[in-house]
Scaffold this motif. Sequence first.
Motif, PDB file in Angstrom:
ATOM      1  N   LEU A  82      75.256 -58.504 -47.251  1.00 11.94           N
ATOM      2  CA  LEU A  82      75.568 -57.835 -48.412  1.00 11.94           C
ATOM      3  C   LEU A  82      74.551 -56.505 -48.000  1.00 11.94           C
ATOM      4  O   LEU A  82      74.760 -55.757 -47.951  1.00 11.94           O
ATOM      5  N   GLY A  83      73.504 -56.943 -48.555  1.00 10.43           N
ATOM      6  CA  GLY A  83      71.719 -56.339 -48.611  1.00 10.43           C
ATOM      7  C   GLY A  83      71.397 -55.243 -47.136  1.00 10.43           C
ATOM      8  O   GLY A  83      70.810 -53.819 -47.148  1.00 10.43           O
ATOM      9  N   CYS A  84      71.816 -56.275 -46.298  1.00  6.20           N
ATOM     10  CA  CYS A  84      71.518 -55.685 -45.025  1.00  6.20           C
ATOM     11  C   CYS A  84      72.640 -54.362 -44.923  1.00  6.20           C
ATOM     12  O   CYS A  84      72.250 -53.285 -43.438  1.00  6.20           O
ATOM     13  N   PHE A  85      73.720 -54.780 -44.824  1.00  2.00           N
ATOM     14  CA  PHE A  85      74.863 -54.465 -44.076  1.00  2.00           C
ATOM     15  C   PHE A  85      75.863 -53.468 -45.194  1.00  2.00           C
ATOM     16  O   PHE A  85      75.917 -52.475 -44.225  1.00  2.00           O
ATOM     17  N   ALA A  86      76.325 -53.657 -46.217  1.00  2.00           N
ATOM     18  CA  ALA A  86      77.184 -53.137 -46.856  1.00  2.00           C
ATOM     19  C   ALA A  86      76.596 -51.543 -47.631  1.00  2.00           C
ATOM     20  O   ALA A  86      77.520 -50.673 -47.201  1.00  2.00           O
ATOM     21  N   PRO A  87      75.392 -51.407 -47.510  1.00  2.00           N
ATOM     22  CA  PRO A  87      75.179 -49.714 -47.762  1.00  2.00           C
ATOM     23  C   PRO A  87      74.927 -48.915 -46.190  1.00  2.00           C
ATOM     24  O   PRO A  87      75.387 -47.783 -46.630  1.00  2.00           O
ATOM     25  N   TYR A  88      74.531 -49.630 -45.233  1.00  2.00           N
ATOM     26  CA  TYR A  88      74.875 -48.543 -44.203  1.00  2.00           C
ATOM     27  C   TYR A  88      76.718 -47.988 -44.231  1.00  2.00           C
ATOM     28  O   TYR A  88      76.991 -46.794 -43.864  1.00  2.00           O
ATOM     29  N   HIS A  89      77.153 -49.113 -44.175  1.00  2.00           N
ATOM     30  CA  HIS A  89      78.465 -48.677 -43.637  1.00  2.00           C
ATOM     31  C   HIS A  89      79.370 -48.166 -44.894  1.00  2.00           C
ATOM     32  O   HIS A  89      80.721 -47.651 -45.139  1.00  2.00           O
ATOM     33  N   LEU A  90      79.075 -48.499 -46.183  1.00  2.00           N
ATOM     34  CA  LEU A  90      79.070 -47.368 -47.376  1.00  2.00           C
ATOM     35  C   LEU A  90      78.761 -45.615 -46.960  1.00  2.00           C
ATOM     36  O   LEU A  90      80.025 -45.359 -47.105  1.00  2.00           O
ATOM     37  N   VAL A  91      77.822 -45.308 -46.627  1.00  2.00           N
ATOM     38  CA  VAL A  91      77.398 -44.618 -45.904  1.00  2.00           C
ATOM     39  C   VAL A  91      78.395 -43.791 -44.973  1.00  2.00           C
ATOM     40  O   VAL A  91      78.941 -42.661 -44.722  1.00  2.00           O
ATOM     41  N   LEU A  92      78.606 -45.075 -44.187  1.00  2.00           N
ATOM     42  CA  LEU A  92      79.170 -44.894 -42.870  1.00  2.00           C
ATOM     43  C   LEU A  92      80.699 -44.198 -43.033  1.00  2.00           C
ATOM     44  O   LEU A  92      81.721 -43.248 -42.896  1.00  2.00           O
ATOM     45  N   LEU A  93      81.315 -44.316 -44.609  1.00  2.00           N
ATOM     46  CA  LEU A  93      82.752 -44.876 -44.751  1.00  2.00           C
ATOM     47  C   LEU A  93      82.789 -42.731 -45.670  1.00  2.00           C
ATOM     48  O   LEU A  93      83.494 -42.503 -45.323  1.00  2.00           O
ATOM     49  N   SER A  94      81.904 -43.217 -46.553  1.00  2.00           N
ATOM     50  CA  SER A  94      81.723 -41.822 -47.183  1.00  2.00           C
ATOM     51  C   SER A  94      81.269 -40.582 -46.278  1.00  2.00           C
ATOM     52  O   SER A  94      81.974 -39.386 -46.976  1.00  2.00           O
ATOM     53  N   ARG A  95      80.907 -40.121 -45.386  1.00  2.21           N
ATOM     54  CA  ARG A  95      80.028 -39.648 -44.103  1.00  2.21           C
ATOM     55  C   ARG A  95      82.027 -39.676 -43.703  1.00  2.21           C
ATOM     56  O   ARG A  95      82.035 -37.957 -43.268  1.00  2.21           O
ATOM     57  N   ALA A  96      82.735 -40.625 -43.302  1.00  2.00           N
ATOM     58  CA  ALA A  96      83.786 -40.048 -42.729  1.00  2.00           C
ATOM     59  C   ALA A  96      84.671 -39.322 -43.689  1.00  2.00           C
ATOM     60  O   ALA A  96      85.674 -37.951 -43.365  1.00  2.00           O
ATOM     61  N   ILE A  97      84.839 -39.717 -44.538  1.00  2.00           N
ATOM     62  CA  ILE A  97      85.584 -39.039 -45.456  1.00  2.00           C
ATOM     63  C   ILE A  97      85.618 -37.799 -46.407  1.00  2.00           C
ATOM     64  O   ILE A  97      87.381 -36.814 -46.093  1.00  2.00           O
ATOM     65  N   ALA A  98      84.154 -37.705 -45.954  1.00  2.00           N
ATOM     66  CA  ALA A  98      83.688 -36.282 -46.060  1.00  2.00           C
ATOM     67  C   ALA A  98      84.621 -35.467 -45.376  1.00  2.00           C
ATOM     68  O   ALA A  98      84.711 -33.978 -45.203  1.00  2.00           O
ATOM     69  N   PHE A  99      83.939 -36.008 -43.708  1.00  2.00           N
ATOM     70  CA  PHE A  99      84.106 -35.135 -42.015  1.00  2.00           C
ATOM     71  C   PHE A  99      86.256 -34.326 -42.325  1.00  2.00           C
ATOM     72  O   PHE A  99      86.662 -34.094 -42.146  1.00  2.00           O
ATOM     73  N   SER A 100      87.255 -35.672 -43.440  1.00  2.00           N
ATOM     74  CA  SER A 100      88.029 -36.198 -43.313  1.00  2.00           C
ATOM     75  C   SER A 100      88.663 -34.435 -44.037  1.00  2.00           C
ATOM     76  O   SER A 100      89.987 -33.461 -43.936  1.00  2.00           O
TER      77      SER A 100
ATOM     78  N   ILE B  28      73.284 -37.055 -48.231  1.00  2.00           N
ATOM     79  CA  ILE B  28      72.766 -37.760 -48.741  1.00  2.00           C
ATOM     80  C   ILE B  28      72.251 -38.584 -46.811  1.00  2.00           C
ATOM     81  O   ILE B  28      72.354 -39.939 -46.473  1.00  2.00           O
ATOM     82  N   TYR B  29      71.326 -37.432 -46.106  1.00  2.00           N
ATOM     83  CA  TYR B  29      71.124 -38.222 -44.951  1.00  2.00           C
ATOM     84  C   TYR B  29      69.989 -39.079 -44.611  1.00  2.00           C
ATOM     85  O   TYR B  29      69.475 -40.010 -44.134  1.00  2.00           O
ATOM     86  N   ASN B  30      69.221 -38.474 -46.064  1.00  2.00           N
ATOM     87  CA  ASN B  30      67.931 -39.698 -45.722  1.00  2.00           C
ATOM     88  C   ASN B  30      68.460 -41.122 -46.192  1.00  2.00           C
ATOM     89  O   ASN B  30      67.071 -41.996 -46.198  1.00  2.00           O
ATOM     90  N   ALA B  31      69.466 -41.570 -47.035  1.00  2.00           N
ATOM     91  CA  ALA B  31      69.991 -42.256 -47.640  1.00  2.00           C
ATOM     92  C   ALA B  31      70.297 -42.665 -46.742  1.00  2.00           C
ATOM     93  O   ALA B  31      70.261 -44.379 -46.045  1.00  2.00           O
ATOM     94  N   SER B  32      71.148 -42.383 -45.887  1.00  2.00           N
ATOM     95  CA  SER B  32      71.454 -43.224 -44.668  1.00  2.00           C
ATOM     96  C   SER B  32      70.849 -43.408 -43.390  1.00  2.00           C
ATOM     97  O   SER B  32      70.334 -44.983 -42.767  1.00  2.00           O
ATOM     98  N   THR B  33      69.546 -42.843 -43.428  1.00  2.00           N
ATOM     99  CA  THR B  33      68.841 -43.378 -42.220  1.00  2.00           C
ATOM    100  C   THR B  33      68.213 -44.642 -42.586  1.00  2.00           C
ATOM    101  O   THR B  33      67.488 -45.278 -42.182  1.00  2.00           O
ATOM    102  N   LEU B  34      67.853 -44.541 -44.280  1.00  2.00           N
ATOM    103  CA  LEU B  34      66.796 -45.745 -45.035  1.00  2.00           C
ATOM    104  C   LEU B  34      68.035 -47.243 -44.852  1.00  2.00           C
ATOM    105  O   LEU B  34      67.469 -48.483 -44.459  1.00  2.00           O
TER     106      LEU B  34
END
Length: 342
Positions: free
Chosen positions: A236-254, A266-272
């Motif tokens: 969860l610590g390694c993969f959850a934050p990044y995939h939640l950002v992916l989902l939020s970016r996809a939703i914002a695009f839609s 969200i860019y800085n959080a996404s790279t981190l």
Amino acid sequence: MNSSQGAMLTCNISYDQGTVPLITVYSLVLAIGAPANFVTLCLSLVKICRKNVLSVYLFTLSLSDLLYMGTIPQWILYVKNHNKWTQSDTACQLTGFIFFNNLYISILLLCCISTDRCLVVLYPIESQWRRRRRTAVMVCIGVWLLVMMVHLPVFFLSSVKSAKEKNDSCFETIPMPPLVAKFNYARFSVGFCIPLFILALTNLLIFRRIQASPCLNIREKTKVKYLAIAIILIFLGCFAPYHLVLLSRAIAFSLYKDSCWFEEKIYNASTLFLCLCTINSAINPILYMFSCESVRQEFCREVQSIRNHSSRRSNRTDSYILRNGQTSGTSVYRMEHIASEN
């Protein structure tokens, strides 16, 4: 990877923030992960030769992590240059391709490892006869091919624009192309949610069976409990934050025609969070190999065996010199060669 679908980079993204933390994390992952995965690779290879099925998955996982470790210097240089890619577009695509292949190969192999452990615990007698190294090898090959085939269209067949047309950036899908947006939905659901469910279920079944076993003491049961918790929390610590950002970016695009305002926030959080995914490559050997007491004991035996072998070879060479006088360099080499063969 750069934006596709002919979209020009219009978002005002600052690439100067977070440079030092990113470089620090990447450097630590490389310094710890490279030797740890190399040792795990060697140990698992020895255990594979002894017909250990689980080690096939560990070997493949370490191999994938080591392949990714070879690209970390490229990412460090890229971050240090404030997201200016100084190499070719092909090198950018290949580096990103290796990174995301390793990301999802690791996730799927972690599921394979937990499933294999679960089968051994729940069906110890049946699994002894049905688990085969050949099956594990075929599963690993299937995982590699599946992940590579899924990523090929995104990285090489999506009309990706030249990096020079995108301010020399690499791997920056801003604004997000439609193909990448759809792909991110699939990555979140299939690449994260389903593996998380498998990991949680298998470790829960392992924990319940171990807790009900009368053959183990409290210390051993506690160790299994904390290992299961550690596997889930690290995932969860390694993969959850990044995939939640992916989902939020996809939703914002839609939802919005112009999602630059969200991308900028969200860019800085996404790279981190993307960088956090790499920590898993350094943790895997510690979690699955060096946390196991039997593996640590076997590692110590292998190291002691190498030392004893070296000591015997040195003693034989010294004994030969004492009996026959000083020898030439060639004679010493021949004696060492003979001693190593014996």
